[in-house]
Design a protein around this motif. Structure first.
Motif, PDB file in Angstrom:
ATOM      1  N   SER A 203       0.840  -1.193   0.000  1.00  9.78           N
ATOM      2  CA  SER A 203       0.000   0.000   0.000  1.00  9.78           C
ATOM      3  C   SER A 203       0.878   1.248   0.000  1.00  9.78           C
ATOM      4  N   GLU A 275      -8.463  -3.328  -6.608  1.00  6.74           N
ATOM      5  CA  GLU A 275      -8.990  -3.169  -5.240  1.00  6.74           C
ATOM      6  C   GLU A 275      -8.448  -1.897  -4.592  1.00  6.74           C
ATOM      7  N   ARG A 314      -2.317   6.639  12.451  1.00  7.16           N
ATOM      8  CA  ARG A 314      -1.269   6.509  11.421  1.00  7.16           C
ATOM      9  C   ARG A 314       0.066   7.149  11.829  1.00  7.16           C
ATOM     10  N   TYR A 318       2.782   4.223  11.993  1.00 14.02           N
ATOM     11  CA  TYR A 318       3.662   4.116  10.817  1.00 14.02           C
ATOM     12  C   TYR A 318       4.577   5.323  10.664  1.00 14.02           C
ATOM     13  N   TYR A 373      -7.893   4.844   6.204  1.00 19.73           N
ATOM     14  CA  TYR A 373      -7.235   4.256   7.376  1.00 19.73           C
ATOM     15  C   TYR A 373      -7.198   5.259   8.539  1.00 19.73           C
TER      16      TYR A 373
END
Ligand code: LLP
Length: 415
Positions: A203, A275, A314, A318, A373
């Motif tokens: 991603s 997707e 996030r 990350y 997200y």
């Protein structure tokens, strides 16, 4: 493609609707989404893929709000799900079961049964064990599973290690070199029709090159399987296209990527499935938050806001960068500050060492590119009710998820 979030007369707006009016009515923190922004990005996929047989299956995990799923369903979008819960959401939002693909590395027999009963399009199978379960559930229901094997093409997606999935030592997929044998087994099992090949390499991929490298490998495999007599009809290329989170980055053009995909798939007549998650919704969402206070430590300046890691994880998870801008443009010297939330964790921050314009308690800030997200990864940590979600459309806005109450916090619990 222009961001739906633009300043007008010094005020940040979403498709022309002032974010200050949304905060005044709905409070903060609140996620704000642009219906137009989401549809424009879906259409960017649709317009190019219209040239070939295709299915766009929006990855529900990126943002599963019913209103967003409904918006996409009404536009003819299909869905990529990874749990029975996501299937339930899509069906509740009016999604067409025939346009749903079930991905994910661990599906239970119960989930497979639910999806088969609802008549979804296909399953992306990730292991030998899952293949056996799919076959036995299909047989017990007297149905046939349309199956793709998710292959691992061993390309480096060059993204954050937590969201890279397509290398040999990741838990996802089946080594592409071992896939032919598994297809052979699939073809021999009752209740299984091996009709597709799927992959998803990761991603937030900013350079489409690895995505295209995977396409080449998957097309080769599909052709090999067709020559061996398997009824392969579709390729599912997964999601992964990134978006710009900083002003220095540029969002890769969806159209350019897809034109290359079409070139590589060539004359094969295979249905191309994709997707996408992030590239549809990320740039169309912002998290609005209010400054609670400022605080200075010997070495640092902190801007304490009412949104925290439980609302947008996030940055903490990350080290992700999100632009944070004032809702009312402010002039004056910038200062370097950490933008932090009220949660009791040092890892609770929305930005670190960030050059921020002058702000004071009561000011509104917008955390940008938070449509993907964001809310879906939120939690009730520190007994914080999950925030409201608002959809802007047609020059106005409506709440599409109400802020949780204290009663919501204890629902289902007993003393
Ligand atoms: N298909 C499969 C099988 C996936 O696992 C994913 C994402 C997608 C499609 C959609 O990928 P996208 O187009 O959104 O890149 N929470 C992380 C991202 C996790 C992605 C997981 N899989 C983040 O906030 O960056």
């Amino acid at each position: 493609m222009e961001s739906p979030f633009q300043y007008r007369e010094g005020q940040l707006t979403c498709d022309g609707v002032p974010l200050s009016s949304i905060a005044a009515e709905c409070g903060t923190p609140v996620y704000v989404y642009s219906a137009q922004g989401i549809l424009d990005r879906f259409r960017a996929y649709e317009d190019v893929l219209a040239a070939i047989p295709h299915k766009i299956c929006y990855a529900v995990k990126a943002n599963a709000n019913l209103a967003i799923l409904g918006l996409l369903a009404r536009s003819g979008c299909g869905f990529d799900i990874v749990s029975a819960g996501e299937l339930f959401r899509v069906l509740r939002a009016g999604g067409d079961p025939a346009s749903i693909v079930f991905s994910g590395v661990g599906k239970t027999a119960g989930e497979i049964e639910y999806a088969l009963t609802k008549g979804i399009h296909s399953f992306n199978c990730e292991s030998h064990a899952e293949l056996a379960t799919l076959s036995s559930v299909a047989v017990s229901l007297g149905r046939t599973v349309s199956l793709s094997i998710r292959v691992n093409p061993d390309v480096d997606a060059a993204t954050h290690p937590y969201i890279s999935t397509g290398m040999r030592d990741h838990k996802f997929g089946i080594d592409i070199n071992k896939a032919p044998a598994l297809y052979e087994r699939a073809a021999s099992l009752p209740g299984i029709s091996p009709e597709g090949v799927s992959c998803h390499i990761g991603s937030q991929i900013m350079d489409p090159a690895p995505l295209l490298e995977a396409v080449v490998k998957v097309v080769d495999l599909a052709q090999q399987l067709i020559r061996a007599g398997l009824p392969i009809r579709h390729l599912d290329l997964g999601g992964g296209l990134g978006v710009a989170y900083t002003n220095e980055q540029r969002t890769p053009a969806i159209a350019n990527y897809l034109k290359e995909v079409i070139r590589l798939v060539g004359e094969s007549k295979l249905t191309v499935m994709v997707e996408p998650g992030r590239s549809i919704v990320a740039e169309s969402g912002a998290l609005l938050t209010m400054v609670l206070a400022k605080k200075t430590s010997p070495s640092k300046q902190f801007i304490i806001v009412d949104a925290a890691m439980n609302d947008l994880i996030r940055p903490s998870l990350y080290q992700a960068y999100h632009e944070i801008v004032p809702v009312a443009k402010s002039e004056g010297p910038h200062e370097i500050a950490d933008v932090v939330g009220p949660v009791c964790e040092t890892g609770d921050f929305l930005a670190r060492e960030r050059s921020m314009p002058p702000v004071k308690a009561g000011d509104l800030l917008a955390v940008l590119t938070a449509g993907a997200y964001g809310f879906v990864l939120s939690s009730n940590y520190n007994a914080r009710p999950r925030v409201a979600e608002v959809l802007v459309g047609g020059g106005t806005f409506r709440t599409v998820r109400t802020r949780e109450s204290f009663e919501d916090l204890v629902r289902g619990e007993t003393l």
